[in-house]
Design an enzyme around this catalytic site. Structure first.
Site, PDB file in Angstrom:
ATOM      1  N   TYR A  88      -0.910  10.244  -3.431  1.00 27.56           N
ATOM      2  CA  TYR A  88      -0.975  11.468  -4.238  1.00 27.56           C
ATOM      3  C   TYR A  88      -0.010  12.527  -3.709  1.00 27.56           C
ATOM      4  O   TYR A  88       0.590  13.283  -4.472  1.00 27.56           O
ATOM      5  CB  TYR A  88      -2.410  12.032  -4.258  1.00 27.56           C
ATOM      6  CG  TYR A  88      -3.415  11.209  -5.043  1.00 27.56           C
ATOM      7  CD1 TYR A  88      -3.114   9.935  -5.507  1.00 27.56           C
ATOM      8  CD2 TYR A  88      -4.683  11.729  -5.328  1.00 27.56           C
ATOM      9  CE1 TYR A  88      -4.036   9.198  -6.224  1.00 27.56           C
ATOM     10  CE2 TYR A  88      -5.615  10.994  -6.053  1.00 27.56           C
ATOM     11  CZ  TYR A  88      -5.285   9.736  -6.490  1.00 27.56           C
ATOM     12  OH  TYR A  88      -6.216   9.011  -7.203  1.00 27.56           O
ATOM     13  N   ASP A 116      -3.138   2.631  -6.024  1.00 25.82           N
ATOM     14  CA  ASP A 116      -1.968   2.647  -5.138  1.00 25.82           C
ATOM     15  C   ASP A 116      -1.817   1.403  -4.261  1.00 25.82           C
ATOM     16  O   ASP A 116      -1.166   1.454  -3.225  1.00 25.82           O
ATOM     17  CB  ASP A 116      -2.016   3.893  -4.248  1.00 25.82           C
ATOM     18  CG  ASP A 116      -3.138   3.823  -3.234  1.00 25.82           C
ATOM     19  OD1 ASP A 116      -4.082   3.044  -3.442  1.00 25.82           O
ATOM     20  OD2 ASP A 116      -3.069   4.553  -2.225  1.00 25.82           O
ATOM     21  N   GLU A 117      -2.401   0.309  -4.669  1.00 21.19           N
ATOM     22  CA  GLU A 117      -2.322  -0.915  -3.870  1.00 21.19           C
ATOM     23  C   GLU A 117      -2.132  -2.125  -4.761  1.00 21.19           C
ATOM     24  O   GLU A 117      -2.765  -2.225  -5.813  1.00 21.19           O
ATOM     25  CB  GLU A 117      -3.662  -1.164  -3.168  1.00 21.19           C
ATOM     26  CG  GLU A 117      -3.933  -0.381  -1.937  1.00 21.19           C
ATOM     27  CD  GLU A 117      -5.306  -0.781  -1.443  1.00 21.19           C
ATOM     28  OE1 GLU A 117      -5.378  -1.626  -0.532  1.00 21.19           O
ATOM     29  OE2 GLU A 117      -6.295  -0.285  -2.002  1.00 21.19           O
ATOM     30  N   ARG A 147      -0.766  15.076   9.162  1.00 21.60           N
ATOM     31  CA  ARG A 147      -1.655  14.307  10.036  1.00 21.60           C
ATOM     32  C   ARG A 147      -1.349  14.583  11.503  1.00 21.60           C
ATOM     33  O   ARG A 147      -2.238  14.526  12.358  1.00 21.60           O
ATOM     34  CB  ARG A 147      -1.524  12.811   9.754  1.00 21.60           C
ATOM     35  CG  ARG A 147      -2.065  12.448   8.376  1.00 21.60           C
ATOM     36  CD  ARG A 147      -2.027  10.947   8.110  1.00 21.60           C
ATOM     37  NE  ARG A 147      -2.097  10.709   6.661  1.00 21.60           N
ATOM     38  CZ  ARG A 147      -2.398   9.547   6.107  1.00 21.60           C
ATOM     39  NH1 ARG A 147      -2.654   8.493   6.873  1.00 21.60           N
ATOM     40  NH2 ARG A 147      -2.438   9.422   4.791  1.00 21.60           N
ATOM     41  N   ASP A 206       0.854  -1.185   0.000  1.00 26.69           N
ATOM     42  CA  ASP A 206       0.000   0.000   0.000  1.00 26.69           C
ATOM     43  C   ASP A 206       0.892   1.238   0.000  1.00 26.69           C
ATOM     44  O   ASP A 206       1.719   1.409   0.890  1.00 26.69           O
ATOM     45  CB  ASP A 206      -0.854  -0.052   1.283  1.00 26.69           C
ATOM     46  CG  ASP A 206      -1.985   0.948   1.242  1.00 26.69           C
ATOM     47  OD1 ASP A 206      -2.043   1.747   0.304  1.00 26.69           O
ATOM     48  OD2 ASP A 206      -2.807   0.930   2.178  1.00 26.69           O
ATOM     49  N   MET A 207       0.751   2.071  -1.000  1.00 29.89           N
ATOM     50  CA  MET A 207       1.571   3.279  -1.059  1.00 29.89           C
ATOM     51  C   MET A 207       1.138   4.247   0.047  1.00 29.89           C
ATOM     52  O   MET A 207      -0.050   4.389   0.330  1.00 29.89           O
ATOM     53  CB  MET A 207       1.428   3.960  -2.421  1.00 29.89           C
ATOM     54  CG  MET A 207       1.714   3.058  -3.626  1.00 29.89           C
ATOM     55  SD  MET A 207       3.299   2.242  -3.522  1.00 29.89           S
ATOM     56  CE  MET A 207       4.417   3.635  -3.668  1.00 29.89           C
TER      57      MET A 207
END
Length: 717
Positions: free
Chosen positions: A23, A120-121, A60, A18-19
């Site tokens: 984006y 992206d996975e 985050r 998983d990236m």
DNA sequence: ACGGTTATAACT
DNA sequence: TAGTTATAA
């Protein structure tokens, strides 16, 4: 809902990669000065600063969430860097992210079967690589284990106070007394660590990964330690992991089903599911879902990693929220045109790069109706066969929209003048292209197509493998099969059969026919021919002509075999069609000649007359092996009579020409040669329509091949 | 009537 | 089949 096979000891090595905030990483690579700063990617900056679609880990920390608007993000994190998604044709353009995703896939697919799960996975099946490593070069023999692998998180591994975590990991990987499955996972750790380092080195992107014995657990694990880390799920840790895991955390249970489990069954964690006998779950949720639930509660999931590197469909859409809703047909048409332009462009790239063509065009819309009894009614989605060429996609999409709109506003819907309030508004529009199949590299596939589909007495289609195997036997020696796209022969075929191309053209054409990205194991293609359009029309035309010529001879050959096989005279294409094509419509020929109100006009529908009626269940009587080949494989083709190109008629045997002409009796045939037609008509549309007909030969769709270079290029990619 | 867009699969 | 619905990222 996928059905989990109750497999007692799954010894596969599966990874989910998983990236990290993908984006954002793509934008960071474009603008390296963003690295290390709190950043978010935002689209449509107009309203409240746009919507965030990716948030960096730095941001985050400030409490920035993906569901925020740009303005909110600024409130909690004034320094945040907001990067806008590129815009093309008035809408978000995700192509940059798509191609970045492809870079990653091409690296991750190096060590085993790879499935692109999203932009992206990916899932990887590393079983073979792990088994090989275990046999030839097991971790125990390694004096040095990579740092990246040592940073792995191994669920259930006890890190006592003061113990060196990396040493514990090293020990776990090197354990001699581990069982086979753990040793395989240990190999998986090393392989995935290496893959992730390669991704970082070659793309500058970090990613996280989960390594386990099945997809479900790997997916669960990949999200547990982000960013840029990997997590392993030894089978001894599965119970502990699932026991307290909130039910909604499981893939597929984040929505209504998960809610139902909670509210109707009192299931709050995956562990809570263990109490329920399989039968109870089945009677409450059906045989498939029930069985699946019972299995996932035990960490069992038999889903295979599909070898698929490319998306199965393409779509382009846009929303028009609230006051921006589209209220006039021309406004809708304008946006549909934009969306279709993008879609067409992507279809062309896909054809060019991957040698695939889509077969179905679908339009989706959302609408509201202000003054109506049921304003709840949904705008129906509509689909039709997909014809290549921007103009045609636009035209078809608009027709689909109009059909949907008529249905939506209902019989009593008021027709109002252009600028007047019409009582409805469109809040979202999208067009998508699906049923994408690889194009064949040679025409032997036409023979295959006919043979595969004309074999009588099949209530359901054969699987592709069967078709291929059987068709291959039928072919003259030396014929190329489309399953051999990569073979050097494909190139020499071009050179042999198209001698009058100049050198550059030959190169272009050959390279356009070689190497594809995907492993093709999909449905047999009804679209049998193509080259890549774009620039050179001439070369395309010659290519196609060649192919048509081959069709002619191969058809004759097939016919001969048929006669021999069956011992009957089966002199025509019509026979072939009749003997194939289970088609759920009326059975007389006159019924098969249908005028449809929607779509592009009169269509000749060629189908099979069988006992099948619309809606009648037609289940194969044979055993389980035929289940997959069921009704999903039926294919129906219809042709716009006006679009049939006379030139293709000339390629067909006389008796078939006669027969086809008989079907379309009322229709006048135009004079028959491309150059003549081009010379006497400046109407680009006319040319497009007539050239379309090669579809008749291909029984699928083709890009426009003979549009004069000077004519309206807007309709092309 | 906004968290947007894209994508997949199951069901009818 | 075509269309709808659910799900996810």
């Amino acid at each position: 809902m996928p059905v989990a096979k109750p497999e007692s000891s799954d010894s596969r090595v599966i990874a989910h990669v998983d990236m990290d905030c993908f984006y954002v990483q793509v934008e960071e690579r474009k603008q390296p000065q963003l690295r290390g700063l709190p950043t978010a990617v935002v689209q449509y900056n107009e309203w409240k600063g746009g919507a965030l679609i990716a948030v960096s880990y730095e941001a985050r920390k400030f409490g920035v969430k993906r569901s925020m608007r740009g303005a909110e993000a600024k409130e909690v994190c004034p320094q945040i860097q907001l990067v806008q998604v590129p815009v093309a044709r008035g809408k978000a353009d995700l192509n940059g992210y798509r191609s970045a995703g492809s870079e990653v896939v091409s690296i991750l697919s190096r060590r085993g079967r790879c499935e692109r799960a999203s932009i992206d996975e990916v899932y990887l099946d590393l079983t073979d690589a792990a088994e090989t490593m275990l046999a030839e070069n097991p971790p125990q023999n390694l004096e040095k284990i990579d740092e990246e692998a040592l940073k792995s998180h191994i669920l259930g591994l006890n890190n006592e106070d003061g113990s060196d975590v990396k040493e514990n990991v090293r020990e776990w990987i090197n354990r001699h007394n581990a069982d086979h499955r753990d040793k395989l996972l240990a190999c998986g750790i090393l392989i995935v660590a290496e893959l992730r380092m390669q991704v970082l080195k070659e793309t500058e992107f970090t990613c996280s990964a989960g390594i386990a014995h099945n997809k479900m657990l790997a997916k669960l694990a990949s999200g547990m330690n982000k960013p840029a880390q990997q997590t392993v799920v030894p089978s001894s840790s599965v119970n502990g992991l699932l026991n307290t895991l909130p039910i909604r955390k499981m893939k597929q249970l984040g929505g209504k089903l998960g809610i139902s489990l909670q509210t109707d069954m009192g299931v709050n964690t995956v562990g809570d599911l263990l109490q329920f006998p399989e039968e109870k779950l089945q009677e409450r949720y059906g045989i498939n879902t029930g069985t699946w639930l019972w299995n996932i509660a035990r960490g069992i999931s038999g889903e295979a990693v599909e070898g698929r590197l490319l998306p199965k469909s393409h779509g382009s859409g846009k929303t028009f929220p609230g006051p921006r809703a589209l209220k006039t047909v021309p406004a809708v048409q304008h946006w549909l045109n934009q969306l279709c332009e993008e879609l067409s462009e992507r279809l062309c790239s896909d054809l060019d790069q991957n040698k695939r063509m889509a077969n179905t065009l679908t339009l989706h819309a959302r609408a509201y109706k202000s003054s109506d009894s049921d304003s709840q009614k949904k705008f129906p989605s509509k689909s039709c066969p997909l014809r290549y060429g921007t103009g045609k996609i636009q035209e078809d999409a608009f027709n689909l929209f109009q059909a949907g709109l008529r249905e939506y506003i209902g019989f009593y819907g008021v027709k109002t003048q252009g600028s007047q309030y019409s009582g409805w508004g469109i809040t979202s529009l999208s067009v998508s292209a699906s049923k994408i199949v690889p194009i064949p590299s040679g025409t032997c596939s036409i023979a295959k197509y006919f043979h595969g589909q004309s074999t009588p007495h099949f209530s359901s289609m054969q699987s592709l493998d069967n078709v291929n195997a059987e068709a291959t036997l039928l072919l003259p020696p030396g014929s190329e099969c489309y399953s051999e796209l990569n073979s050097p022969k494909a190139e020499s075929w071009i050179e042999d059969t198209v001698p009058d191309l100049d050198l550059q053209e030959q190169k272009d054409l050959s390279s356009s026919l070689s190497k594809t990205q995907d492993g093709f194991t999909q449905d047999i293609s009804p679209s049998l021919l193509s080259g890549c359009l774009e620039q050179n029309q001439n070369k395309q035309e010659r290519y196609i002509t060649k192919v048509e010529g081959q069709f002619k001879s191969e058809y004759k050959e097939r016919k001969g075999k048929r006669v021999k096989d069956k011992g009957t005279e089966t002199p025509s294409i019509l026979e072939l069609f009749k003997s194939y094509n289970p088609y759920p419509f009326g059975s007389s020929l006159s019924q098969e000649l249908k005028k449809t109100a929607q779509g592009t006009g009169a269509r000749l529908t060629i189908g099979h007359a069988e006992e099948n009626e619309v809606g009648k269940e037609e289940k194969p009587m044979h055993g389980s092996s035929s289940r997959d080949e069921g009704d999903g494989r039926r294919e129906v083709w219809s042709y716009n009579i006006d679009e049939i190109d006379p030139t293709v008629m000339d390629e067909l045997p006389q008796e078939i020409q006669d027969e086809i002409k008989a079907w379309v009796q009322p229709h006048k045939w135009r004079p028959n040669n491309n150059t003549a037609r081009r010379g006497c008509s400046n109407d680009a549309n006319d040319i497009i329509l007539t050239s379309e007909t090669r579809n008749v030969l291909a029984f699928g769709n083709l890009p426009d091949l003979d549009l004069a270079p000077s004519s309206d290029q807007a309709s092309f990619c």
